[in-house]
Each structure stands twice: as C-alpha cells, then as structure tokens.
Motif scaffolding. Structure first.
Motif, PDB file in Angstrom:
ATOM      1  N   GLN A  28      35.134  30.164  39.301  1.00 39.66           N
ATOM      2  CA  GLN A  28      35.261  31.711  39.616  1.00 39.66           C
ATOM      3  C   GLN A  28      34.972  32.621  38.286  1.00 39.66           C
ATOM      4  O   GLN A  28      34.223  33.868  38.668  1.00 39.66           O
TER       5      GLN A  28
ATOM      6  N   HIS B 164      47.014  39.259  45.852  1.00 46.78           N
ATOM      7  CA  HIS B 164      46.555  38.877  44.729  1.00 46.78           C
ATOM      8  C   HIS B 164      46.480  39.846  43.588  1.00 46.78           C
ATOM      9  O   HIS B 164      46.742  39.646  42.557  1.00 46.78           O
TER      10      HIS B 164
ATOM     11  N   GLN C 257      50.531  36.370  51.203  1.00 52.87           N
ATOM     12  CA  GLN C 257      50.309  34.910  51.706  1.00 52.87           C
ATOM     13  C   GLN C 257      51.316  34.647  52.785  1.00 52.87           C
ATOM     14  O   GLN C 257      50.780  34.008  53.566  1.00 52.87           O
TER      15      GLN C 257
ATOM     16  N   VAL D 247      36.268  34.268  56.371  1.00 49.42           N
ATOM     17  CA  VAL D 247      37.588  34.775  56.084  1.00 49.42           C
ATOM     18  C   VAL D 247      38.376  33.713  55.222  1.00 49.42           C
ATOM     19  O   VAL D 247      39.025  34.183  54.298  1.00 49.42           O
TER      20      VAL D 247
ATOM     21  N   ILE E  85      37.011  34.012  51.939  1.00 46.66           N
ATOM     22  CA  ILE E  85      37.646  34.876  51.169  1.00 46.66           C
ATOM     23  C   ILE E  85      39.158  34.612  50.633  1.00 46.66           C
ATOM     24  O   ILE E  85      39.566  35.082  49.639  1.00 46.66           O
ATOM     25  N   PHE E  86      39.913  33.859  51.563  1.00 41.84           N
ATOM     26  CA  PHE E  86      41.206  33.757  50.899  1.00 41.84           C
ATOM     27  C   PHE E  86      41.215  32.511  49.740  1.00 41.84           C
ATOM     28  O   PHE E  86      41.893  32.954  48.848  1.00 41.84           O
ATOM     29  N   ILE E  87      40.583  31.769  49.872  1.00 38.05           N
ATOM     30  CA  ILE E  87      40.387  30.901  48.974  1.00 38.05           C
ATOM     31  C   ILE E  87      39.809  31.618  47.554  1.00 38.05           C
ATOM     32  O   ILE E  87      40.346  31.486  46.479  1.00 38.05           O
ATOM     33  N   LEU E  88      38.971  32.414  47.726  1.00 40.22           N
ATOM     34  CA  LEU E  88      38.502  33.295  46.536  1.00 40.22           C
ATOM     35  C   LEU E  88      39.723  33.975  45.989  1.00 40.22           C
ATOM     36  O   LEU E  88      39.521  34.324  45.030  1.00 40.22           O
ATOM     37  N   LEU E  89      40.432  34.393  46.820  1.00 36.59           N
ATOM     38  CA  LEU E  89      41.831  35.274  46.311  1.00 36.59           C
ATOM     39  C   LEU E  89      42.714  34.368  45.841  1.00 36.59           C
ATOM     40  O   LEU E  89      43.789  34.764  45.726  1.00 36.59           O
TER      41      LEU E  89
ATOM     42  N   ALA F  67      44.386  32.035  47.411  1.00 35.06           N
ATOM     43  CA  ALA F  67      45.247  31.696  48.416  1.00 35.06           C
ATOM     44  C   ALA F  67      44.762  30.479  49.129  1.00 35.06           C
ATOM     45  O   ALA F  67      44.335  30.630  50.358  1.00 35.06           O
TER      46      ALA F  67
END
Lengths: 330, 101, 648, 174
Positions: free
Chosen positions: A5, B50, B60, D48, D51-55, D57
């Motif tokens: 990332q 985040h 979360q 979506v 996106i969560f994994i990207l964040l 989470a």
C-alpha cells in the motif's frame, strides 16, 4: 514486511507481482493436472481397474492430453443462453478458488503466501463467492438441468458453509488467532500436539462439510449425472468447462491444504523439509477424499439439508462450547 | 490518502442506492438498494475509524454491527417479500400500498 | 394501654380489608364474626384506655411528621384525652351491638358481606375521627364518614328513594363541610398548625396534662387574642372577629353533620337505608361527629360569646322544630329520626350555653337510647314489614321483649326518672335556666313535652291496641335480642353515671379543673321536667289510647297539623329558593358550555378533521413517494446548513 | 502524482475499487435483467470490501465478503428466482418524470455533500498505512467483549429474532 500500500507503484513492482501470480498459477495447474491423474488411478485401483496408462509413461500425460483436448474444442454458446453471464460465470467460479491459495502456508518460510491476520476468514469468505458463479452458470445456460443443478448447489453450499465455519472455531479458540501461520505455530507447542487430537469432533465435521462444499460424493447431488446430466455445467464445453473442472480440483487441493494447516500441524515434521511434509499431509487428505468418493453412495436429497442443520451445526456448536469449557478448565 | 475521497465515495454510493430505492419497482431491487446505502454508511464509519486524530477500532465495530443488522434486515425483508408475493402474486412496490387511508 | 390506642380504629379497618378481600367467599356467620369481633376488641381496648385515663389522666399526643410544606410540618397521629376516651367507648360499644343486630336484620341479603364491609369502614372512620390529634386528619376522617354514610344510606341503591336520599345526605352535609374546610384553612393561616393542642394552647401539651381538655378556655383566649398569633392573623382580622368567624365556620360543619337547622333535611330522608345503618348514623357515628367537633373545638367557642350564642340558638330552635315535625309523622323511623334531630339540638344548646359536660353526657345517653329505639324499630319493621305506624299495633303481646326495650328507650327519651335521658336532659335544661337563658329553657321544656308526646304516640300506635296487619310478627333471633337487651339496660342505668350527687362523668371529663358551666343541683327544675315528660305521655295516652280521638285533635289544630305533617315545607322551600335558581343558572351555563364553548371546540375539531381529510389524499401508500419527499427535504436542509456555513 | 495524491498502490487500488463500485452501482440501476443486477450487486459489495481492506479493516472486509457478497447476494438471487413470473426482466420502471425528479434530488444531494466535504477541514489524518498497534482482529475482539458487550449480545438477540421471524413470516400457511 513488504507493504504494497505504501510503496510507490512502479512498473517493476507491478511486474514482480504479475510474475508471482503466473508462477503460482502454473504451479496450481500442474498440481491439478496430477490430482486428476491421481484420482483416476486411486479409484481405478480401488475398483480393481488399472486407470489411465496409455499417454506417456504410466499414463502420466493423460491429464495433460485431456486439458489440451478441452482447450482446442469448439466453444459452444447455446442460442437461448444469457451470453454475458454465460461467459462470465466460469470466471466468477474460478477466481476465488485461485485466490484462496494465497493464504495457505505451504512451508516454514511461506513464499508466495500472504501472512494475513484474518487468513482463515479470508478463505471461508472467498470460497463462498464461488457459489455465485455456479448459480450464474446454472441460470445463464437457460436449461432446466443446469438451473436445478445451480439451485441445488447454491442451497447445499450455503447450508454447509455454516458447519464448516463453526467447525474451525474450536481451532481458532485454541490458537487464539485467525492467522493460519500462527495456527500452525501454535500446534507445534500445544500440549495435545496437532489439533486433530483435541479437535477431533471439529475435524470430523470439517471433513464432512468440506465434502459437501466440494460437491463431491457422497454430496454430489448438484452434478449428479444420473439425475441432472451434469448439473450446472451441462451446457458448457471446451475451456469454459475446463474452468469449472479446474476450480473444483483447485478447491480439492485448497481444502486439503487448509485441513492440513488447521488440524495436521501444517508444514511441521521431523527430518524432511517443511514443504515436503506439507505435501505428504495434504496428499493424505486428498487420498482420503478420493477414497470416500470411491466407496460411498450418493446421499438422499431430502436428507441433505436436515443433515446440515440438524446434525452438523449442533455438533459443531457443541464442539465450540466444549472447547471453551476445556480451555477454561485447562 | 486522505479522508475526503472515501467520504465522497460513500456519498456517491449512497446517492446511487437512494436513487434505486426510490425508483425501482421490484421490491427485491429496492431491498438491494437499501443494502447499498448501508454499505455507503459503512464506508464512512470505517474511513473515520482509520483516519482522524486518534484512530479507533470502534468505527469498525459499528460497521460490523451494521453488517449484522443488514443481514437480519435482509432475512426479515425477504421473508415478508415471499409472504407478500404469495398473497398478491407480485413483487411490485406499487402493490404494497395497503397502508393508506 | 394508651400506647395501643391506634389499634382501636385499625381493628375495624383490618376487618374491612379482610372482608374486602374474602368477604364474598365467607359465610354470613363468618362475616359477622369478623366484623363484630374486631369492633368488640376495639371496645375492650377503649374500655381499658378509659380506665387508664380515669386513673392516670390523659396522655400526650403521639405524632409523626406527614407533610412538610415549607416551614410548616403537618403531622399525623393520635392522642387520648378524657373526651375522646369516652367517645371511643361509646362509639365502639354501640357499633358492636349494631353490627351484631345486623346479622339478624340483613340475613339473606345478596350483598351481606358488602354491608359489613361498609359498616366496618364506617366504624373505622368514626373511631379515627375521634382519636385523631390533628385538624387535617380529623377532616379526612370526617369526609370518610360522609362517604360511608353515602354508601350505606344508598345501600339499596336499586330503590330510587334510597339513591336520592344517599345523594341528598352527601350533598347537604357537603355544604356544611365547606364551612368546616374554610374554617380549618383560616385556623391554619392564623396558627400555622393543624394540631388541636398547638391551636388551643400555643404548644404541644406535655405529659401529664396539667389541665383537662377544654378547661383552659381562658388560656386559649389569652393565647389567641394576645399571643404570638396576633401578628399573623389572616386578612387583617381583629383577634376577636377571627375567633368568632372561625368558630362559626366550624359550627357550619357541625350543623351539616349533626343535621341542625337549616341543614337538617337530609337526616330524615336517610331513613331509606337499612335500619341498622340508621341506628349507627343516629346514635354513634355520623351525627355524633358534629357534636364531637363542637366539643373538641370547645375552647374556640368559649373564646367567642357570639359564636356560643349562635350555637345555643340554633340548637334550641332545631330542638323545638324537629320535635314539632315529629308529632305528626306516619313513618316510625321518621319520627325517631326527627327525634334525633331534636335531641342533637339539645346537645348543641348545652354546648352553646357552656354546659360542656351536659352536652357530652347527653350525647352518650342519647347514643344508648336512640340506638335502642332504632334497633327496636328495626325489629318491629323486620317483624311486620312495614314502616307505617297506622298499620301496626298490638305488638306488646306478640313481641314482649321488643316492647319492653322500646318502652325503656321511650321513657329514657321522654326524660322520666330514673331512665338515662332524664338525667342528661335535665342537666341541659337546668344549665340553660341557670345561665340566664330563660327563653331557651322554655323552648327546651316545650320540646321535651313534644318529645314525650310523639314517642309515646309511636309506642301506643305500635304496641298498644290490636294488630292491624295480616302477618305473624315474632321476635328476631338471638343476634337481634342480645343487642336490644344490652342497650335497654344501658338506656335504663346510664343516667346514674352522672347524677347531681355523683357526677362521675363530670369528674372524669374535668377531673383537674372546671370545664365551661357546671350547673348546680336544682331540685325544682328536676321536678318540673319530670312532670312535663309525664304530661306528654299522658296526652299521648289520651289521644291514642282510644281510636278516633287523635283524628279529631288533628282536625281541630287544622293548619298547624298540616304544617307539621309537611315538615314546615322545608324541602319545598329549599327547592324554591335554592335548587330551582341554581338549576336555572346551571342550565344557562350549560347552554353556554354546550353551544358556545363546545361550538368553538367543534369548529376547531371540524376544521382539523376537514384539513386531515384533504391531506390524506397526499397519503398514497407509495413508500417511494414518501422517500422522494424525504430526500428533497434532506436536500433542502443540507442547502440551508451549507448556506449558514457548516452546521455539519 | 495523481490528482494531487502520490501514486502508491493504495491510491491506485482506491481508484480502481471506486471505479468498480460506482460502475457496478450504475449498472445495477440501468440493467434490466435481474440476474445481471445480481452480478453488479456482487461487484458493489466486493468493491466495498476492497475499500475496507484498503482502510486496514481486514476483518470487516472479510465479514463484508462473507455476509454480503457471499450470503446476501445469493439470497437475493434466490428471491429473484422465486418471484419471477415467466419474464425475467424487471417490471416496468417508474414513470420517466418520477425518475428524473429522483435523479435531480439525488444529484442535488450528492452535489451538496461533495461541496461540504470539500469545504470542511477534517481533523488531519496521519499518513501511516496501518494506524493500529495491534491486529484489528484483536482490537475488535477486545472492543466487542469489553466496551460493546451489551450491544453485541443484543445483536445476537436481534439475529435470532430475525431468523425465527423470517421463517415464521415466509412459511406457507398450512
């Protein structure tokens, strides 16, 4: 740890990723090819036949020939089929099966393997995506056998996904982690040894549910030849058919690898290199799956659902409670 | 990455969901659109969890709660829908208009 | 024993609760046993308390703080004084006998347990009223007595007369209650307390009493007129005016409760209730409450000669008026009821002229012989099943015990020595005479003559001559005869508790000092009153001993007879001057309410309804339409918020 | 640099995922065949999840895939199949005027939201990829079993009620 990332995206990085993917794909194709060969040989042996022995030495190239044949066959799309979905469905079915391989720790140094904190959940979540592809295929073929097969498959896989998920909870509770690497490491230090011993109930439920998830005998109702011709891929031919077969056999490998990781201590073992131990254990599970196929009759349709909901889920829940109680006492 | 792109994405997804929920005639599609709106809200929650001065996992957790509630909603919604379909032989929003004067 | 005084009212309350819960499932005998035993136990405790008081003097009040209003604390409690010790004994004794009598009288009634339930509550209310140490608490019990009388008078609510009588009793007494309530508030404003002791003496009187209750009237006067209260008197009233005003207002309450002129009209109508109820109301509970109130507030009246005069005059007028009405009534219970009104007038007269002891003594003796008269009347009614005097007769032979009991009661009422009534009535008359109120004395004497006449008229019509009905009258069961006997004995001998030569009750009530006016022994007056009573009896015998003679006398008196027979047209008068104008005003107001105010309301509701009917067309049932409107609403709100500059 | 943002894997992934989500969403609104919609739906849900994994989470992302992409999409497909009446196209759209009106409302709404987003100063975000000190699974578990125990238990109650309720509602009248 390499963080994709934060690293600026350069062509070289992208290339490295792509190469990694291709290597794994090639490896998987090789494994699947010889899985099929292995299956035919094993079943042949059990049924007192010889199995493939014509193409190459001991018939070792038989599967290669089969795949080649499928690849060069004509790609038939039925006139009344929903073209877009018909084309998309095998991809949707195959991609998750390939993706789940990313988290399996094959060796002690686990090359190619994502050390995910939610590895186990990742496996279960992604494998559920395949169902969508199967339903799509069944519906898009515009064929009643296909539709019935797709529906049956979806119902069966959704139902058995729950005991599958519940059965591994015991392992998660013992290891205290969803990370597959951590689970393997914990098994090395656990006082009971591999989790197959304290989690024998979980293991049994897991194997039964895995058989059902794989649509394999005795749970092969969705693709029962005698009833539904070939289930959801009745209308498929050529390399699209190969995609479905491929995803099935990848799942056979993946679920065996998962069982090895969760219950058989993963790569751990004396003397031999870790990847070899992993291969041996996985092969044993795969052999077990083929063995079941060779010996068991097909389950009755009306018992299928009630078996999942009324037997497997309660047993798996009991296992969870038992594990919790035991870990509280211990 | 900053917070705004995620929030913008959430807003757009929410808008798409709202459009679907307000114009589609098929009850199932309406339900699907509602789920999309819930997802949009979840994006916001997770994004705030985040980013921000003190990132906290509570966002979360709430997203998880919403996912669970969404699942419950779909289960009940589809149950009602099937009963409705059996009664009216239709899955059209327009036919579900008994709650008026 | 005085520490247990709270048990006296609580026992009947317990009986009430018990009957409320389980009464319907119990047999009549069990119901009677519960109620009678509870009240009898109260009687025993009261007797013990009275002996205690006689030996050791009154005890201080036991109070608990109840309401804290700003700086004022309203307490809740009880006290035992010589006055209420005596009242407790009297009330519980008569009540117990009445309750026992009801067993026979109400036998087989569908709501037997309910009747006992109400009676128990009634007794509880009266005992609580007697024992309380606080004016507010007194008022609560006072109203509770009113409620119980309403319930009991209207016990046979399916009879229209009974329902009307219950309403009348309730409403008329309520008029008096307003006076009491206002007086109570004024007293509170003046003294910032509700406790009797603090009102009268400026402080809670500590144990043991240095003076008997009521004795320090002058002390009260000093306290009220010159004490610290002088600055705080409400509305800038002068102390003397304040005392007179409050005393009169309190007396209005007593007038309502004790059926004094001009609020006497409810009591005779209350005859529609079951006869034991009448006995209870007339003898021990309801009407006694009014007299008790005046006695309890005696220092207040002592401090105001004007108020005392009003009490005496009202009492005397009521005594003669009711006696005159009683002369001609046909209903046996009505005659006795008017006699009650008349006798209550005597008591008020006594209290008004300052003869505190005489008033209380007469209250006691009257309770015995009036309960006796009512119970015998009940026994007679039970036997002949009519209340009309002219349908009875000849019961002397058929019901000898009842005859004897009634005769005892009638002689006591007429004031013939040595029966109880003689001693107490004579004391009142001599008090009136010796205090210089000769007019009141004359009025009392005439009333006594009338009393003797009308009660023996009843006696001769009921028991003399031949039986005119077609039934077979006979004595009631033991439950009826035992109370009759006990009361007959009391009616005969109760007078000896306070003879001029052995004034036990006077000593008991004022054992540590003089209360009000204590008449000297006056043999001449005693002879006069005895002769007057005998003359009344003689006239009655002359009129009713031979048939037909009474009618001729009635015709001869003509106009006067009609006036008396129609109760001096009080009901009609009230109907003309009070009820009708009020009803006319009420109807006018009702018209305003119904057409103008309601019209406005209906206009508003109609407008809203029409508006709603229009708006409901916007309610299509299409959820997506609603959602669309909501979306636009949110968009507008967002635009506003963004325009203001970031509410978000 | 890309729109003022450094071109990292995160940025690229975000735009790809956003593209997937929005494209799937728009397809979901415009497609006519219900099964195609289901595929588009899966696209939205998966995007979506991405996106969560990207964040960071990952647990929520996995739950999103498991619940939405895996279970709910299939359920929707089932419901669609069960309520089809011969024709497999969606029933006629709402009137054009209505759709345009809704579109207008939605566009206005989104526009204002985006303007507000742009105009607001957000408490600034640190640039670290992973802001959490521990794996999110551990954090979520601690949060769920300490801070949010009661809501968590209530949630299980709701799920049970929903399970029983939907069975009761949808069951055929015998």
């Amino acid at each position: 740890m390499f963080s994709w990332q934060a690293t600026p995206l350069r062509p070289l990085t992208l290339l490295g990723m792509l190469i990694g993917v291709v290597v794994v794909l090639a490896l998987v194709l090789g494994i699947v090819t010889y899985l099929i060969y292995f299956e035919r040989k094993v079943i042949g042996w059990m049924q007192g036949r010889i199995g493939p022995n014509r193409v190459g030495p001991l018939g070792l190239l038989q599967s290669v020939a089969d795949v080649l044949k499928l690849l060069i066959k004509e790609d038939i799309i039925p006139a009344n089929a929903d073209r877009a979905l018909f084309l998309l469905a095998p991809v949707i079915a195959f991609v998750p099966s390939f993706m789940v391989l990313a988290v399996i720790p094959y060796t002690a140094s686990h090359i190619f393997t994502a050390n995910l904190n939610v590895g186990l959940l990742y496996y279960i979540a992604l494998s559920s995506l395949t169902i969508l592809g199967i339903v799509m295929a069944g519906w898009a073929s515009n064929n009643k056998y296909s539709l019935l097969g797709g529906m049956r498959s979806a119902a069966q896989m959704i139902s058995y996904e729950i005991p599958l998920g519940l059965s591994v909870l015991g392992v998660v509770m013992l290891a205290g982690s969803l990370n597959l690497v951590t689970i393997v490491q914990h098994q090395a230090t656990d006082r009971f040894g591999w989790y197959i011993i304290p989690q024998i109930i979980g293991f049994v439920v897991f194997m039964i549910a895995a058989l059902a998830e794989l649509n394999r005998t005795p749970f092969d109702l969705p693709e029962a030849e005698s009833e539904l011709v070939a289930g959801y891929f009745t209308e498929y031919s050529g390399f699209r058919f190969a995609f479905f077969m491929l995803s099935e056999y990848v799942y056979v490998f993946a679920i065996s690898a998962l069982a090895t990781t969760l219950f058989l201590g993963g790569w751990a073992g004396p003397f031999l290199p870790s990847w070899l131990w992993f291969a041996i254990k996985t092969s044993a599970i795969i052999f077990f799956l083929f063995w079941v196929r060779a010996t068991m009759p097909r389950m009755r349709g009306d018992q299928l659902m009630s078996f999942a909901w009324k037997v497997l889920i309660p047993v798996a829940l009991f296992n969870v409670v038992l594990t919790g109680a035991l870990s509280l006492i211990g | 990455m900053a917070l705004q792109p995620f929030l913008a994405l959430g807003a757009i997804l929410f808008a798409i969901g709202a459009y679907g929920a307000l114009t589609k005639r098929n009850l199932i599609i309406v339900l699907i659109s509602l789920e999309m709106m819930l997802n949009a809200a979840n994006i916001n929650l997770v994004a705030f969890s985040h980013f921000g001065k003190t990132p906290h996992v509570a966002g979360q957790v709430f997203a998880l709660f919403i996912i669970a509630l969404g699942a419950a909603e779909v289960a009940v919604g589809l149950g009602i829908l099937l009963a409705f379909f059996r009664m009216r032989n239709s899955a059209d929003v327009k036919d579900a208009s008994a709650m008026k004067w | 024993m005085t520490g247990l005084a709270w048990l006296v009212p609580v026992l009947p309350l317990a009986a009430y609760v018990l009957l409320l819960i389980g009464g319907r499932r119990l047999a009549e005998g069990a119901v009677t046993s519960i109620a009678v035993l509870a009240v009898a136990a109260s009687f025993v405790i009261s007797l013990a308390i009275m002996i205690q008081v006689a030996l050791h003097g009154p005890q201080p009040a036991v109070t608990f703080p109840w309401l804290v209003l700003g700086s004022a604390t309203i307490s809740f409690g009880f006290e035992v004084t010589s006055l209420n010790a005596m009242m407790l004994v009297m009330v519980s004794f008569v009540s117990a006998l009445v309750l026992l009598f009801s067993r026979g009288y109400m036998r087989g009634d569908a709501r037997f347990a309910r009747f006992y339930q109400y009676l128990s509550l009634f007794v509880f209310a009266m005992l609580g009223l007697v024992i309380t140490s606080n004016l507010l608490e007194f008022y609560i019990f006072w109203e509770l007595v009113g409620v119980c009388s309403y319930l009991l008078v209207g016990f046979w609510y399916f009879k229209p007369e009974a329902a009307a009588a219950a309403k009348k009793a309730f409403i008329v007494t309520r008029i008096g209650d307003v006076g009491l309530f206002v007086g109570m508030i004024l007293l509170y404003l003046g003294f910032h307390t509700m406790n009797f002791d603090t009102i009268f003496y400026g402080q809670a009187v500590s144990s043991p009493y240095t003076m008997a209750h009521g004795a320090p009237a002058l002390l009260f006067a000093a306290h009220a007129l010159t004490g610290p209260g002088i600055h705080a008197l409400p509305y800038g009233l002068a102390p003397a005016a304040f005392v007179t005003l409050t005393a009169l207002l309190v007396f209005v309450g007593a007038v309502g409760k004790s059926a004094q002129f001009p609020l006497h009209v409810w009591l005779p109508d209350a005859m529609e209730g079951p006869t034991p109820v009448s006995a209870l109301i007339h003898a021990a509970t309801m009407v006694a409450a009014g007299v008790y109130l005046v006695a309890r507030m005696f220092p207040l009246f002592q401090a105001s000669p004007a108020a005392s005069d009003v009490v005496a005059i009202v009492g005397g007028f009521t005594a003669i008026l009711a006696a005159l009405i009683g002369l001609t009534q046909h209903d046996i219970k009505r005659v006795i009821a008017y006699s009650t009104v008349s006798q209550l007038g005597y008591m008020m007269l006594a209290l008004g002229v300052g003869a505190y002891v005489s008033g209380i003594f007469h209250l006691m003796t009257h309770a015995f012989f009036k309960a006796l008269l009512f119970l015998t009347a009940g026994s007679v009614i039970h036997a002949v099943e009519t209340q009309d005097l002219f349908e009875m007769g000849g019961l002397r032979k058929l019901m000898p015990l009842t005859n004897a009991a009634f005769l005892a009661g009638a002689l006591a009422l007429s004031g013939i020595p040595p029966f109880a009534g003689f001693w107490s009535k004579d004391e009142i008359l001599s008090a009136a005479f010796s205090s210089g109120n000769y007019v009141l004395y004359a009025v009392g004497l005439i009333a006594a003559f009338c009393t003797a006449f009308y009660i023996f008229r009843v006696y001769f019509l009921t028991f003399g001559g031949e039986y005119k009905g077609d039934r077979h009258p006979h004595e009631g069961g033991l439950a009826m005869t035992i109370p009759l006997t006990a009361l007959a004995v009391m009616a005969t001998v109760a007078g000896f508790f306070n003879t001029p030569w052995a004034p036990w009750i006077a000593n008991f009530l004022q054992d540590r000092g003089a209360v009000g006016y204590d008449p000297a022994v006056n043999w001449g007056l005693m002879v006069v009153s005895a002769v007057v009573g005998l003359a009344g009896i003689g006239l009655a015998y002359y009129a009713y001993g031979a048939p037909g003679r009474a009618q001729r006398m009635a015709q001869k008196s003509g106009f006067l007879y009609t006036l008396s027979f129609n109760k001096f047209y009080f009901d009609e008068l009230y109907d003309r001057i009070v009820t009708r104008p009020i009803r006319a005003i009420a109807e006018a107001l009702g018209f305003v309410d119904r057409w103008i105010i309601d019209g406005l309301v209906r206009l508003v509701s109609g407008g809203v309804y029409t508006g709603g009917a229009g708006l409901r067309y916007g309610n299509t049932g299409q959820i997506q339409t609603y959602g669309l409107v909501t979306l636009f609403g949110v968009a507008v709100l967002l635009i506003i918020a963004a325009g203001i500059g970031g509410v978000l | 640099m890309f729109f003022g943002m450094p071109l990292t894997g995160q940025t690229v992934s975000f735009f790809l995922l956003a593209l997937l989500i929005i494209a799937s969403g728009v397809m979901l609104m415009t497609l006519t065949k219900v099964m195609h919609m289901a595929v588009a739906l899966a696209g939205v849900f998966l995007g979506v999840a991405g996106i969560f994994i990207l964040l960071g989470a990952d647990f929520v992302g996995m739950a999103q895939i498991l619940v939405y992409a895996g279970a709910i999409t299939i359920l929707m497909v089932f419901a669609l199949m069960l309520t089809q009446k011969g024709d497999d196209t969606e029933s006629p759209e709402a009137s054009t005027g209505r759709s345009l009106l809704t579109l207008l409302g939605v566009v206005v709404f989104t526009g204002i939201m985006l303007l507000v987003l742009r105009g607001t100063t957000w408490p600034y975000s640190q640039s670290a990829v992973d802001p959490y000190t521990q794996p999110t699974v551990v954090l979520i578990a601690q949060s769920l079993y300490h801070t949010y125990t009661i809501p968590f238990e209530l949630l299980s109650l709701i799920l049970t009620a929903a399970l029983v309720g939907s069975v009761v509602i949808a069951r055929k009248e015998d």
